[in-house]
Design a protein around this motif. Structure first.
Motif, PDB file in Angstrom:
ATOM      1  N   GLU A 245      -3.651  -0.706  -3.786  1.00 44.04           N
ATOM      2  CA  GLU A 245      -4.146   0.350  -4.660  1.00 44.04           C
ATOM      3  C   GLU A 245      -3.070   0.826  -5.647  1.00 44.04           C
ATOM      4  O   GLU A 245      -3.281   1.812  -6.362  1.00 44.04           O
ATOM      5  N   LEU A 246      -1.944   0.120  -5.694  1.00 45.15           N
ATOM      6  CA  LEU A 246      -0.839   0.554  -6.545  1.00 45.15           C
ATOM      7  C   LEU A 246      -0.846  -0.103  -7.921  1.00 45.15           C
ATOM      8  O   LEU A 246       0.029   0.181  -8.739  1.00 45.15           O
ATOM      9  N   GLU A 247      -1.802  -0.971  -8.187  1.00 45.00           N
ATOM     10  CA  GLU A 247      -1.789  -1.714  -9.449  1.00 45.00           C
ATOM     11  C   GLU A 247      -1.828  -0.786 -10.662  1.00 45.00           C
ATOM     12  O   GLU A 247      -1.302  -1.118 -11.718  1.00 45.00           O
ATOM     13  N   ASP A 248      -2.469   0.383 -10.514  1.00 44.69           N
ATOM     14  CA  ASP A 248      -2.552   1.327 -11.627  1.00 44.69           C
ATOM     15  C   ASP A 248      -1.606   2.510 -11.462  1.00 44.69           C
ATOM     16  O   ASP A 248      -1.705   3.497 -12.204  1.00 44.69           O
ATOM     17  N   ALA A 249      -0.697   2.417 -10.507  1.00 49.50           N
ATOM     18  CA  ALA A 249       0.245   3.517 -10.268  1.00 49.50           C
ATOM     19  C   ALA A 249       1.321   3.534 -11.347  1.00 49.50           C
ATOM     20  O   ALA A 249       1.441   2.621 -12.166  1.00 49.50           O
ATOM     21  N   ASP A 250       2.109   4.597 -11.354  1.00 45.35           N
ATOM     22  CA  ASP A 250       3.209   4.734 -12.300  1.00 45.35           C
ATOM     23  C   ASP A 250       4.135   3.521 -12.200  1.00 45.35           C
ATOM     24  O   ASP A 250       4.471   3.061 -11.096  1.00 45.35           O
ATOM     25  N   ASP A 251       4.548   2.996 -13.343  1.00 49.61           N
ATOM     26  CA  ASP A 251       5.348   1.777 -13.355  1.00 49.61           C
ATOM     27  C   ASP A 251       6.657   1.945 -12.600  1.00 49.61           C
ATOM     28  O   ASP A 251       7.107   1.026 -11.906  1.00 49.61           O
ATOM     29  N   ALA A 252       7.278   3.105 -12.702  1.00 47.67           N
ATOM     30  CA  ALA A 252       8.553   3.323 -12.012  1.00 47.67           C
ATOM     31  C   ALA A 252       8.381   3.215 -10.493  1.00 47.67           C
ATOM     32  O   ALA A 252       9.245   2.679  -9.791  1.00 47.67           O
ATOM     33  N   VAL A 253       7.242   3.725  -9.997  1.00 51.68           N
ATOM     34  CA  VAL A 253       6.960   3.638  -8.564  1.00 51.68           C
ATOM     35  C   VAL A 253       6.781   2.181  -8.163  1.00 51.68           C
ATOM     36  O   VAL A 253       7.346   1.706  -7.166  1.00 51.68           O
ATOM     37  N   ARG A 254       6.001   1.447  -8.938  1.00 49.15           N
ATOM     38  CA  ARG A 254       5.750   0.050  -8.608  1.00 49.15           C
ATOM     39  C   ARG A 254       7.038  -0.768  -8.627  1.00 49.15           C
ATOM     40  O   ARG A 254       7.263  -1.617  -7.758  1.00 49.15           O
ATOM     41  N   GLN A 255       7.908  -0.490  -9.599  1.00 46.32           N
ATOM     42  CA  GLN A 255       9.154  -1.258  -9.672  1.00 46.32           C
ATOM     43  C   GLN A 255      10.086  -0.912  -8.513  1.00 46.32           C
ATOM     44  O   GLN A 255      10.783  -1.784  -7.982  1.00 46.32           O
ATOM     45  N   ARG A 256      10.099   0.356  -8.115  1.00 44.21           N
ATOM     46  CA  ARG A 256      10.946   0.727  -6.982  1.00 44.21           C
ATOM     47  C   ARG A 256      10.455   0.058  -5.703  1.00 44.21           C
ATOM     48  O   ARG A 256      11.249  -0.475  -4.917  1.00 44.21           O
ATOM     49  N   VAL A 257       9.137   0.063  -5.490  1.00 45.32           N
ATOM     50  CA  VAL A 257       8.564  -0.567  -4.309  1.00 45.32           C
ATOM     51  C   VAL A 257       8.827  -2.072  -4.331  1.00 45.32           C
ATOM     52  O   VAL A 257       9.197  -2.677  -3.320  1.00 45.32           O
ATOM     53  N   ALA A 258       8.652  -2.697  -5.505  1.00 45.16           N
ATOM     54  CA  ALA A 258       8.869  -4.137  -5.629  1.00 45.16           C
ATOM     55  C   ALA A 258      10.321  -4.500  -5.344  1.00 45.16           C
ATOM     56  O   ALA A 258      10.617  -5.486  -4.648  1.00 45.16           O
ATOM     57  N   THR A 259      11.260  -3.712  -5.864  1.00 43.15           N
ATOM     58  CA  THR A 259      12.681  -3.973  -5.634  1.00 43.15           C
ATOM     59  C   THR A 259      13.026  -3.840  -4.160  1.00 43.15           C
ATOM     60  O   THR A 259      13.753  -4.660  -3.589  1.00 43.15           O
ATOM     61  N   THR A 260      12.476  -2.805  -3.519  1.00 42.24           N
ATOM     62  CA  THR A 260      12.727  -2.612  -2.089  1.00 42.24           C
ATOM     63  C   THR A 260      12.153  -3.773  -1.290  1.00 42.24           C
ATOM     64  O   THR A 260      12.787  -4.277  -0.349  1.00 42.24           O
TER      65      THR A 260
END
Length: 414
Positions: free
Chosen positions: A230-245
């Motif tokens: 459900e994160l596809e439309d979330a804030d980009d900064a959040v998605r990038q932080r999650v992806a990096t982690t």
């Protein structure tokens, strides 16, 4: 769970799947949507190993027909829950009088999986907890289900996967499913992983509540989060932080501890309100021996160098490619498809051009499977990594993979 009725239904689903595959091999058209709907309805009700395998297969976006993959993906988020009365019996066997332990237990699950479902509860002390409850009777039908699953996996021969490799792959899957039956062991694993990754401030692993855990119930502190899907439309900064982690954690799992989380479907991951990655389920973790990891990294290094002869040598080292005649043209195509993800600088996992090339490559790989003959443990490992890759795609990750992998080549060669 009545074993005879389950066997008939699983056989019926297997026959229908085999019929669809046969029609395509004979040059006909299969109704993949209708097959997917039938598999969703049947496996959603039956649960167990076959549903688990279908959930894994649904992550193979690059292999399955899109209509079939879409239907199987519903098993990750819309599976039919088991009636509360059946779950209540398992909880009462664990705790006795539920009202003496819990002020409230939600009768409607907020997640239904292949081996169990998850209910929120509030203890008498006022703490919100999560109860992962194993489906009643699952242990009794598991071996019968696995026997049918072995028969279903024989369909893999139509993709030119040697029978010996299919048997080895089945044994690895079966061992993992048997291990998943013991929720006390999973509680111990959770506690160990929390200690292992305590230094990663951007990662959250729920704490198991040992006093409330049993062989068929896993109790954890509640950690709220937005599911990864459900994160596809979330804030980009959040998605990038999650992806990096996610990328950092996978790297440490593989190259420091020699393990890999083997159940990468999106329902097992979420982001909390601080943008941290939450991992809910550690029921399936596979060992990755250093020799195997080193050989796979040599294959990747040869791929990035676009050196088909070195790629073939790496395949032989892995224990695959036993036949005559190296598929050099296929190696070149693979290097061209994979290379852009590892080009110097930050690369966008949301680039549809990369996905398209990988999707176009997959049928060619499977068509050459009788020549490639990858070892069974490599098949499982590569498909697991593929699932994690698609999670990064869903997040729209932007990562510098070249900077990530270059130091690792030297690390695994030592």
């Amino acid at each position: 769970m009545r074993e005879r009725g389950r066997t008939r239904r699983l056989l019926g689903l297997g026959t229908r799947t085999g019929g669809a595959l046969l029609r395509t091999r004979l040059g006909g058209q299969a109704d993949w949507r209708a097959l997917g709907e039938a598999l969703f309805e049947g496996l959603s009700e039956l649960k167990g190993p076959a549903m688990k395998l279908a959930q894994v297969m649904s992550q193979w976006d690059d292999l399955l027909p899109p209509e079939l993959a879409d239907e199987l993906a519903r098993l990750q988020r819309q599976a039919t829950p088991m009636p509360w009365e059946s779950i209540q019996g398992t909880l009462e066997a664990q705790y006795g009088d539920l009202e003496a332990v819990f002020a409230e237990v939600e009768t409607a699950p907020f997640a239904s999986a292949s081996m169990g479902q998850v209910h929120r509860a509030v203890t008498r002390d006022g703490e919100t907890v999560v109860l992962k409850v194993q489906y009643p009777g699952l242990a009794e039908v598991l071996e019968g289900d696995l026997a049918q699953l072995r028969r279903l996996m024989r369909l893999g021969r139509w993709f030119k996967v040697p029978q010996a490799r299919l048997d080895a792959l089945f044994e690895e899957l079966a061992a993992g499913l048997r291990d998943e039956l013991d929720y006390r062991a999973e509680a111990e694993h959770l506690a160990g992983y929390r200690a292992r990754y305590a230094h990663l401030d951007s990662l959250v692993i729920p704490e198991p509540l040992t006093d409330l855990c049993g062989p068929h119930v896993l109790a954890m502190r509640h950690v709220a989060g937005t599911p990864l899907r459900e994160l596809e439309d979330a804030d980009d900064a959040v998605r990038q932080r999650v992806a990096t982690t996610l990328a950092d954690w996978l790297t440490e799992e593989l190259f420091t501890f020699g393990e890999l989380h083997a159940d990468p479907h999106a329902g097992n991951f979420a982001a909390d309100d601080e943008g941290r990655l939450v991992i809910y389920d550690f029921g399936a973790v596979i060992p990755v021996p250093r020799e195997r990891l080193s050989a796979m990294m040599r294959l990747l290094e040869a791929t990035l160098a676009a050196d088909p002869m070195a790629m073939d040598a790496a395949m032989l080292e892995l224990g695959g490619r036993q036949g005559e005649g190296a598929p050099l043209a296929l190696y070149r195509e693979a290097a061209e498809a994979v290379g852009p993800l590892f080009a110097p600088g930050v690369q966008d996992f949301g680039d549809v051009r990369v996905h398209r090339r990988l999707r176009e490559l997959s049928p060619r790989v499977w068509a050459a499977m009788d020549r490639l003959q990858p070892p069974a443990d490599t098949l499982l490992l590569s498909r697991t990594l593929n699932g994690h890759y698609w999670n990064l795609v869903r997040l729209g990750a932007r990562l510098d993979m070249d900077a990530r992998v270059r130091p690792l080549f030297a690390q695994v060669s030592r």
